[in-house]
Every structure is written in C-alpha cells, then in structure tokens.
Design a protein around this motif. Structure first.
Motif, short mmCIF file in Angstrom:
data_model
loop_
_atom_site.label_atom_id
_atom_site.label_comp_id
_atom_site.label_asym_id
_atom_site.label_seq_id
_atom_site.Cartn_x
_atom_site.Cartn_y
_atom_site.Cartn_z
N TRP A 164 94.33 88.53 -9.10
CA TRP A 164 92.94 88.85 -8.75
C TRP A 164 92.86 89.68 -7.46
O TRP A 164 92.09 90.62 -7.36
N SER A 165 93.68 89.29 -6.47
CA SER A 165 93.59 90.01 -5.18
C SER A 165 94.08 91.45 -5.34
O SER A 165 93.66 92.33 -4.60
N PRO A 220 90.89 94.12 -7.72
CA PRO A 220 89.59 93.75 -7.15
C PRO A 220 88.41 93.95 -8.10
O PRO A 220 87.33 93.42 -7.84
N GLU A 221 88.63 94.66 -9.21
CA GLU A 221 87.54 94.77 -10.19
C GLU A 221 87.18 93.40 -10.77
O GLU A 221 86.13 93.23 -11.39
N LEU A 268 86.41 90.80 -9.02
CA LEU A 268 85.64 90.02 -8.04
C LEU A 268 84.29 89.52 -8.58
O LEU A 268 83.89 88.39 -8.30
N HIS A 275 83.75 97.63 -6.35
CA HIS A 275 83.91 96.33 -7.01
C HIS A 275 83.10 95.26 -6.29
O HIS A 275 83.22 94.08 -6.62
N TYR A 276 82.33 95.68 -5.30
CA TYR A 276 81.80 94.71 -4.34
C TYR A 276 80.28 94.51 -4.41
O TYR A 276 79.80 93.40 -4.20
N LYS A 336 94.31 88.88 1.52
CA LYS A 336 93.83 90.01 0.72
C LYS A 336 92.56 89.62 -0.06
O LYS A 336 91.59 90.36 -0.11
N GLN A 337 92.59 88.42 -0.63
CA GLN A 337 91.44 88.00 -1.45
C GLN A 337 90.21 87.75 -0.57
O GLN A 337 89.08 88.12 -0.93
N GLN A 391 89.46 89.29 2.07
CA GLN A 391 88.89 90.62 2.39
C GLN A 391 87.96 91.10 1.28
O GLN A 391 86.92 91.71 1.55
N HIS A 392 88.33 90.82 0.05
CA HIS A 392 87.45 91.23 -1.06
C HIS A 392 86.12 90.49 -0.98
O HIS A 392 85.06 91.10 -1.13
N LYS A 399 84.06 91.95 1.72
CA LYS A 399 83.45 93.25 1.37
C LYS A 399 82.23 93.07 0.48
O LYS A 399 81.30 93.88 0.52
#
Ligand code: NDP
Length: 485
Positions: free
Chosen positions: A167-168, A171-172, A174, A419-420, A457-458, A460-461, A464
């Motif tokens: 998943w990380s 990022p699509e 999320l 993706h956010y 990393k995750q 951060q998503h 965002k």
C-alpha cells in the motif's frame, strides 16, 4: 421399468443393496474391491470440492428480483431497464475478499456485491463491491496486491509488512484503504451495506448514443457497521455470522431491499473532467453527477442448495447485454478476461450451462464439447459459422458502439497522480467519533509492521490526504509527524 422412488441408487442408477456395511471376505476379512458402491462413494467424496475462488472465497447468496422504478430508456436500450414496473429475476452473491472458504465473516475487508440479472437478452452480471473505489487501477498489479492480502509463504500467516509495504508503494490505494479502515470496513450484516459497480461502464440507447455510467445500490435497511471489538468477538463466536443473518432474515420473510441509482456522465465530459473518470480509485462527485434513480433490488428467496447455487455461481464483469458496454477502465479491462477465465478453471469450460448460470433467455452458438458438457451439445445442428443451414447468425444492431482512441501502444500509467484529495475529502466528511475509530483501526493494523520505513512512508500518504489525519496516525504509532505536505 424404473427404480422404486425411494430406493438408494448408485450414480449409474442401480439400486444399492447395503449402504451401512462394506463387503468383506468373511466377517473379519479385508474389504473387497468388488464393492463398487463403496469405491464410488469414497472416490466421489474425494472430489466433492472444486477449487475455491482465489479471491472472494467465502460468500452467501440469495435470489430476488430487480424492478424498474424510473424511465432511463433515453440513456440505455438495455431491455431489462426498458419500462417502469418491469421485473427481472436475479441472483446475488455477497462475500469477503481475502479469507478462505471457512474464514470468519466479520473481518475488516471489502465485501463483494455481485449481481446476476437474468434478462430476456442474456445474463447481465454486475460484479461490484460495497465500496465505490478499489485499491489499484491497473489489472497488472492485481496478483501482487492479492499476494499481500493472503498468507505469507513461509509462516502461512497474514503478513502486515507485506500489506503495508504494498500500500505504501502504491499510493493510489489510499482512498480505498481509508474506506476499509473506516466504520464501513466491517458491515453489521450483508443487508446493511451499499453496493457499487465501482467501475465506469457505458450505456448506449436505441439511437446509438452513449453515456458513461456508475452504479450505486443503496441499502433500504440503512448502513450499519460493527466496531473492531464486536467484530472480533463475533468472529470467534460465530464465524458465519453474516451468512446466517442473511439466510435467517430471508427465511423469516424480512426481505432486504436496495434502491438502485446511477450517475450519468455525458460521453464528451470524460475528456475534460478534472480527473480520469475511468480511474477506479476515484469516485465521481455527487455534486457533479447526481444520483438518478433506476429501480429497486429485493432479495426474497434463499438458495435450496449452497454448492449448486452459491459455490457454482459464476459472475463475470464481461457478461454484458445490449445497451451496456465496457469502458476503458484498465482494471475493468483486466477483469473482463480474468473472471470468466477463473470460472473456466474453477467450475469448468461449460460453467454457463449450470442451472444457476444458464441464461433463462437461452443460448444459441457454435461452442461444442469440453469437460462436463451435460446438455445435448448442440445435437445434430450445424456446428460452424457461416453456414447455409440456417444456423444462428450475428445481429448487427447488437454490435458494440465505436469510440475513438488515440496515442501510442505503450505501457503507461494513468497521468493523474492525485491520490490524496478524495481520501482527504472522505476523512473530512467523517464525524469526530468516526475519525477517532478510523485512526485507531489504522494504528492497530500498522503496529505489527516491523520495518520502520514502511510506516513512515505510509504516514506521509495519510498526511498528504489531510495533515490532521497523518499527524494522528503518526502519534498513535509513536512516530514524528511529517513536516511537509
Ligand atoms: P458528497 O458529499 O456528495 O458524497 C458524500 C458521500 O460519502 C455520501 O453520499 C456517502 O455515500 C458517503 N459517505 C457518507 N458518510 C460516509 C462514511 N462515514 N464513510 C464512507 N462514506 C461515507 O461528496 P462527494 O461526492 O464529493 O464525495 C466525497 C467523498 O465521499 C469521496 O471522496 C468518497 O470518499 C466518499 N464517497 C463518495 C461517493 C460518490 O459516489 N461520490 C460514494 C461513497 C463515498 P453513499 O451515499 O454512497 O453512502
């Protein structure tokens, strides 16, 4: 002459003389191979299972009908949608995704929401989920994604490192991860959840004019969910909770119902909409494309035999009827192949001839032979096309509509990398209590991840999508919040 009705017979129809004692050489002697009834009984038992579905293995199904409540003939010539009041029989299968055939119903997982409409022009299958989006948007990523949801090859356990690593790095996912980790990630029952076609499809009217369409099935029972704690308790006490609940409700005459809506996008809007409307990780805003009522779906009859009707049911997103066609959604395009192919492997080449899958409108084609061809295999009729013997022929009015394509044949990503926004929109529409549970669910799910860089990393998503969202998860995991968007 025929067997007495109540006589037990072998599969070749001969009466069985003894079904309690195998034939032995003397009362203590070894068992005789000439007890062919025993041999057949054991051999058939060995073969009782067909391969379980590699995804959506655990499910429950029910029969019912679809009734048109609003005239949508200006958008589609689909015969089953042609007039208000028209009813079409259907079969639905609900399921979890990742678990095996005997796994618990109340896990956090998307739910399959597959509908087979037995229309007068063939079967129309809408093979959706209880979520309007999906984790990935290109079918080429599907086997890798599902590997991360299944068991680790060494430990034979679910592997949180694999799940969050994928998943990380994708990022699509999320938006769907946010839905999955929210309250809707564990529906209270199969009756208390919405269904979505998820993909964009094409509707075509009698004049050959096309629009893009998305389907929404809204539960008339209201949305109800289970908290993680209650779900975990139920998984231990009654792993078949959802299966049982659906069966009992229908059996007692409490027939669940969904209102069916569509969003319609004019064909040309697809070129200018603010993101790619074929990207299955995105929803179309209700404000841009409001819901239009189409009909209602009612489930009013339980299967009589689980294996025959639920296990052998084969749904394919490629089972279209005139007036409904594919869109260029890359995930859908892959599924057009993968589902029917899975059923050819799992149930057999002739799976569409089984009673649960057979079109009630009949079929006329030149397919012949194959394992378990149990109708008359076309009898003595003509077996090739074209022919001069009056065999079935194509009908040009049922050709798919053309649409223009351009560019170079290449392996390319969707060119939209936001993706956010929609994941953040969802976070922002949740109440404070819902946000708290969402964050808790994610923190609990991510805690077992041992590789720190995956968590960072995750986070951060999430940050965002919404700085508050990311910060709360970082805090829950004992990490420092990212400093920038
Ligand atoms: P809208 O305000 O028009 O739509 C919000 C939709 O969000 C609702 O209609 C409902 O969909 C869904 N929703 C409401 N509460 C929750 C919840 N607790 N958990 C999950 N979904 C919920 O805004 P937009 O159309 O711009 O969408 C905003 C966000 O809503 C999207 O980013 C998406 O995450 C989510 N959403 C949107 C859907 C859509 O088709 N536009 C469908 C589902 C979710 P429903 O009525 O289908 O239950």
């Amino acid at each position: 002459m025929s067997n007495k009705k109540n006589n037990l017979t072998t599969s070749w129809g001969a009466p069985v003389g003894d079904n309690q004692n195998s034939m032995t050489a003397g009362s203590r002697g070894p068992t005789l191979i000439q007890d062919v009834h025993l041999l057949e009984k054991l051999a058939h038992f060995n073969r009782e299972r067909v391969p379980e579905r590699v995804v959506h293995a655990k499910g429950a199904g029910a029969h019912g009908y679809f009734e048109v409540t609003n005239d949508v003939a200006k958008y589609t010539k689909a015969n089953f949608l042609s007039e208000v009041g028209k009813r079409t029989p259907l079969f639905v299968r609900f399921s979890t995704v990742a678990g095996e055939n005997g796994s618990a119903d109340t896990v956090r997982d998307p739910r399959g929401f597959a509908v087979k409409f037995y229309t007068e022009e063939g079967n129309y299958d809408l093979v959706g989920n209880n979520t309007p989006v999906f984790f990935i948007r290109d079918a080429i990523k599907f086997p890798d994604f599902i590997h991360t949801q299944k068991r680790d090859p060494k430990t034979h356990l679910k592997n949180p490192n694999a799940i969050w690593d994928f998943w990380s790095l994708s990022p699509e996912s999320l938006h769907q991860v946010t839905i999955l980790m929210s309250d809707r990630g564990i529906p209270a029952t199969y009756r208390h959840m919405n269904g979505y076609g998820s993909h964009t499809f094409k509707w075509v009217n009698e004049q050959g004019e096309a629009v893009w369409v998305k389907y929404h099935f809204k539960t008339e029972q209201g949305i109800k969910n289970l908290t993680s704690d209650v779900a975990a308790k139920l998984a231990g006490e009654n792993p078949d909770y959802h299966t049982e609940e659906l069966f009992n409700a229908i059996e007692s005459g409490d027939h669940p119902e969904w209102k069916v809506y569509v969003q319609i996008m004019p064909e040309e809007d697809a070129n200018t909409y603010r993101f790619d409307p074929f990207d299955v990780t995105k929803v179309w805003s209700h404000k841009d494309y409001p819901l239009i009522e189409v009909g209602r779906m009612v489930l009013d009859r339980n299967p009589e035999n689980y294996f025959a009707e639920v296990e052998q049911a084969t749904f394919s997103p490629g089972a279209f009827v005139p007036g409904i066609e594919a869109s260029p959604d890359k995930m859908l395009q892959g599924r057009l192949f993968a589902y029917a192919d899975a059923h050819r492997y799992r149930v057999g080449t002739n799976h569409n001839h089984l009673p649960i899958n057979r079109p009630k409108s009949g079929y006329h084609n030149y397919q012949r032979d194959g394992q378990m061809r149990f109708d008359n295999n076309g009898g003595d009729s003509v077996y090739y096309e074209p022919n001069s013997f009056g065999g079935p022929a194509e009908s040009h009015e049922n050709k798919q509509t053309p649409y223009s394509v351009s560019g170079e044949a290449d392996s390319v990503a969707y060119d939209h990398h936001d993706h956010y926004t929609q994941a953040g929109d969802l976070y922002r529409l949740l109440s404070e209590d819902e946000r708290t549970r969402l964050v808790q669910n994610i923190v609990e799910a991510m805690k077992p991840v041992t590789k720190e860089e995956i968590k960072i990393k995750q986070v951060q998503h999430f940050y965002k999508a919404d700085p508050e969202y990311g910060t709360r998860i970082a805090e829950g995991l004992g990490l420092s919040a990212p400093q920038e968007v």
